[in-house]
Motif scaffolding. Structure first.
Motif, PDB file in Angstrom:
ATOM      1  N   MET A 186       0.901  -1.256  -0.239  1.00  0.00           N
ATOM      2  CA  MET A 186      -0.146   0.146   0.020  1.00  0.00           C
ATOM      3  C   MET A 186       0.894   1.249  -0.022  1.00  0.00           C
ATOM      4  SD  MET A 186      -3.188   1.005   0.017  1.00  0.00           S
ATOM      5  CE  MET A 186      -3.585   2.883   0.041  1.00  0.00           C
ATOM      6  N   GLU A 187       0.638   2.285  -0.845  1.00  0.00           N
ATOM      7  CA  GLU A 187       1.454   3.543  -1.048  1.00  0.00           C
ATOM      8  C   GLU A 187       0.844   4.374   0.228  1.00  0.00           C
ATOM      9  OE1 GLU A 187       2.492   7.125  -4.061  1.00  0.00           O
ATOM     10  OE2 GLU A 187       1.466   5.242  -4.596  1.00  0.00           O
ATOM     11  N   TRP A 188       1.545   4.735   1.170  1.00  0.00           N
ATOM     12  CA  TRP A 188       1.018   5.723   1.993  1.00  0.00           C
ATOM     13  C   TRP A 188       1.423   7.133   1.695  1.00  0.00           C
ATOM     14  CZ3 TRP A 188      -2.796   4.274   4.809  1.00  0.00           C
ATOM     15  CH2 TRP A 188      -3.130   2.847   5.311  1.00  0.00           C
ATOM     16  N   ASN A 195       8.314   3.444   9.119  1.00  0.00           N
ATOM     17  CA  ASN A 195       7.994   2.326   8.260  1.00  0.00           C
ATOM     18  C   ASN A 195       6.821   1.357   9.021  1.00  0.00           C
ATOM     19  OD1 ASN A 195       9.326   3.191   5.904  1.00  0.00           O
ATOM     20  ND2 ASN A 195      11.081   2.234   6.625  1.00  0.00           N
ATOM     21  N   ASP A 208       2.040   0.631   7.792  1.00  0.00           N
ATOM     22  CA  ASP A 208       1.021  -0.817   7.608  1.00  0.00           C
ATOM     23  C   ASP A 208       0.697  -1.538   8.706  1.00  0.00           C
ATOM     24  OD1 ASP A 208       0.876  -0.614   4.619  1.00  0.00           O
ATOM     25  OD2 ASP A 208       2.952  -1.488   4.499  1.00  0.00           O
ATOM     26  N   ASP A 209       1.673  -1.645   9.675  1.00  0.00           N
ATOM     27  CA  ASP A 209       1.179  -2.350  11.006  1.00  0.00           C
ATOM     28  C   ASP A 209      -0.041  -1.710  11.692  1.00  0.00           C
ATOM     29  OD1 ASP A 209       3.344  -4.224  10.501  1.00  0.00           O
ATOM     30  OD2 ASP A 209       4.546  -3.027  11.459  1.00  0.00           O
ATOM     31  N   TYR A 257      -2.240   0.270  10.501  1.00  0.00           N
ATOM     32  CA  TYR A 257      -3.243  -0.028   9.487  1.00  0.00           C
ATOM     33  C   TYR A 257      -4.109  -1.341   9.663  1.00  0.00           C
ATOM     34  CZ  TYR A 257      -6.093  -0.902   5.262  1.00  0.00           C
ATOM     35  OH  TYR A 257      -7.331  -1.056   4.557  1.00  0.00           O
ATOM     36  N   LYS A 258      -3.167  -2.210   9.927  1.00  0.00           N
ATOM     37  CA  LYS A 258      -3.551  -3.712  10.005  1.00  0.00           C
ATOM     38  C   LYS A 258      -4.181  -3.891  11.274  1.00  0.00           C
ATOM     39  CE  LYS A 258      -1.961  -8.561   9.952  1.00  0.00           C
ATOM     40  NZ  LYS A 258      -0.724  -9.547   9.455  1.00  0.00           N
ATOM     41  N   GLN A 272     -11.384   1.344   3.900  1.00  0.00           N
ATOM     42  CA  GLN A 272     -10.992   0.306   3.303  1.00  0.00           C
ATOM     43  C   GLN A 272     -11.471   0.448   1.895  1.00  0.00           C
ATOM     44  OE1 GLN A 272     -12.482  -2.967   5.519  1.00  0.00           O
ATOM     45  NE2 GLN A 272     -10.688  -3.368   6.392  1.00  0.00           N
ATOM     46  N   ALA A 295      -6.329  -1.680  -1.174  1.00  0.00           N
ATOM     47  CA  ALA A 295      -5.983  -2.170   0.299  1.00  0.00           C
ATOM     48  C   ALA A 295      -7.005  -3.324   0.597  1.00  0.00           C
ATOM     49  CB  ALA A 295      -6.076  -1.250   1.429  1.00  0.00           C
TER      50      ALA A 295
END
Length: 478
Positions: free
Chosen positions: A1-3, A62, A65-66, A68-69, A85, A91
């Motif tokens: 995913m591009e943040w 970085n 992603d963590d 978000y998950k 989402q 995503a």
């Protein structure tokens, strides 16, 4: 995913909607309980500022992603997560652990007889649960096999699995599918109970969307040993939609005898592309030059997915349309005018009687006046044996702009009365002559039930004219 900046902003907004309050305390507790990173350098006088600084810190390390998950797993049912989402589109809609195990269910399915129902149920359930699969997952994984759909069912939240089973229960509605339906219901109930998810009843069934594969043969100047060559253009459309459907088909130049082989590939590619849109088998619209209208397309050998030959007339439904009309705007205008006549006849249920029955072989130019206010032609006379004379009459039919014309190629032993019976049998079998998919299906049935290799049907409507053969620059489909 591009943040990137916009996506970080969407995540920050979702966090603020979940962790409401006048300060950042609830969000701080969530971070403290789930991450080991230090928050000492995250500042801000209010929760909005602090949340922004938090996203920035996680980006530097970085860890977005963590973040978000974790928030998706802990708040999967929150409207803010569903919205987030959907907005992030590509995503993954992350499921809580443990993931759904669908192998027991999927081992019951046959890739030959059950795949279409499974694919339809998955797309319908996904739309019900999250939104359009194409919009949520624009870079979607392929949906070509049962195992690919199983992997998606197992990766997403339990509510998708339950809704998928509910749609599949409806899809398996034939008497010989009773055991499958019972297995689906039992599996649905187990998953529903284990994850406390209640399925929603599917909406009433809607008519299947109809896809049309337009194949245009344009004469080429190339010839080999006297054999004419054509350039084969193809476009894919869905009834009622303006945009072309991209399906990666190449434009080729080949002899007329080689078109069938190329057509096999086009059919497979087109129907694979259409499946994601909820379409079944495509109806073929073949745009032929006047001099090829007498070719018996139904006998062309098409190869199925297993590489076995099948006559096109039995393999797929098709109609023949006019290349000359497609390239001439004046004739298209006449088709449009007479199309309204045909629609009026369909509404009044007298189309068969309104077609002009031409009993004598017409002289060149006669048909223009005879067909002036007619929605169609039933040519009962035999076409001239002379090739050029025959082409003259076919050309007059094309220029007349009648939406539907029926005739027989020269054949011994058939009377005008027998021709009329064949024509009327086809026309009366079509409950709606303006529906070319239905017309093609009825013509296909008539060929199988009353084999006659000499009946020809030319039909055109004001819609779905091909574009690619007449462009100076390549067309990019959407």
């Amino acid at each position: 995913m591009e943040w990137n900046g916009p996506n970080q902003g969407k995540l920050r907004k979702a966090l603020l909607e979940i962790y409401v309050g006048s300060n950042s305390q609830s969000l701080r507790l969530f971070i403290r309980d789930n991450f080991t990173c230090s928050l000492d350098d995250v500042g801000g006088d209010d929760r909005e500022t602090w949340a922004g600084a938090l996203i920035e810190k996680f980006g530097q390390e970085n860890l977005i992603d963590d973040l978000y998950k974790t928030v998706c797993q802990q708040h999967s049912e929150h409207p803010a997560i569903t919205k987030l989402q959907s907005e992030l589109r590509g995503a993954l809609l992350i499921a809580k652990e443990p993931k759904i195990n669908a192998s027991e269910l999927f081992t019951s399915f046959s890739p030959y007889t059950d795949f279409a129902a499974v694919q339809t149920a998955f797309l319908s359930a996904f739309k019900d649960t999250y939104g359009s699969f194409l919009e949520i997952r624009p870079e979607h994984p392929p949906l070509n096999t049962l195992s690919q759909i199983q992997a998606l069912i197992e990766a997403y939240q339990p509510k998708l699995a339950v809704q998928f089973a509910e749609y599949l229960r409806v899809e398996f509605n034939e008497p010989n599918q009773l055991r499958l339906r019972e297995a689906v219901v039992a599996w649905r109930d187990r998953i529903s109970q284990a994850h406390n998810v209640t399925p929603k009843p599917p909406p009433p069934a809607q008519a299947e969307r109809q896809g049309y594969l337009l194949v245009t043969l344009k004469e080429s100047a190339r010839r080999t040993d006297g054999n004419a060559f054509v350039t084969v253009f193809s476009e894919l459309r869905i009834l009622g939609e303006e945009a072309l459907v991209e399906f990666g088909a190449a434009t080729v130049t080949c002899s007329l005898d080689e078109v069938a082989t190329h057509l096999s590939d086009l059919i497979h590619q087109a129907e694979e592309a259409l499946s994601i849109y909820g379409c079944g088998r495509a109806t073929l619209e073949l745009f032929l030059p006047c001099e090829h209208l007498d070719v018996n397309i139904a006998d062309w050998d098409i190869f199925n997915k297993k590489g076995r030959p099948r006559p096109l007339g039995k393999h797929r439904s098709f109609v023949i349309r006019s290349f000359e009309r497609a390239e001439d705007s004046a004739t298209q205008a006449e088709v449009k005018r007479k199309w309204q006549l045909l629609k009026d006849c369909v509404e009044q249920q007298n189309a068969c009687d309104r077609f002009h029955p031409q009993e004598a072989c017409p002289a060149v130019g006669d048909l223009e006046d005879k067909l002036k206010d007619k929605p169609g032609l039933k040519l009962l006379a035999e076409l001239p044996r002379d090739r050029e004379d025959s082409l003259d009459i076919l050309d007059d039919i094309i220029e007349s702009g009648v939406p539907i014309a029926l005739w027989f190629t020269p054949v011994e032993g058939i009377t005008a009365a027998e021709k009329l019976t064949e024509f009327d049998t086809l026309l009366q079998a079509c409950h709606c002559l303006t529906d070319f998919s239905h017309l093609a299906s009825q013509w296909r049935s008539q060929r199988q039930n009353h084999p006659n290799q000499h009946l020809r049907v030319l039909c055109d409507c004001p819609d779905r004219w091909p574009i690619k053969p007449f462009l100076k620059e390549p067309l990019v489909a959407s």
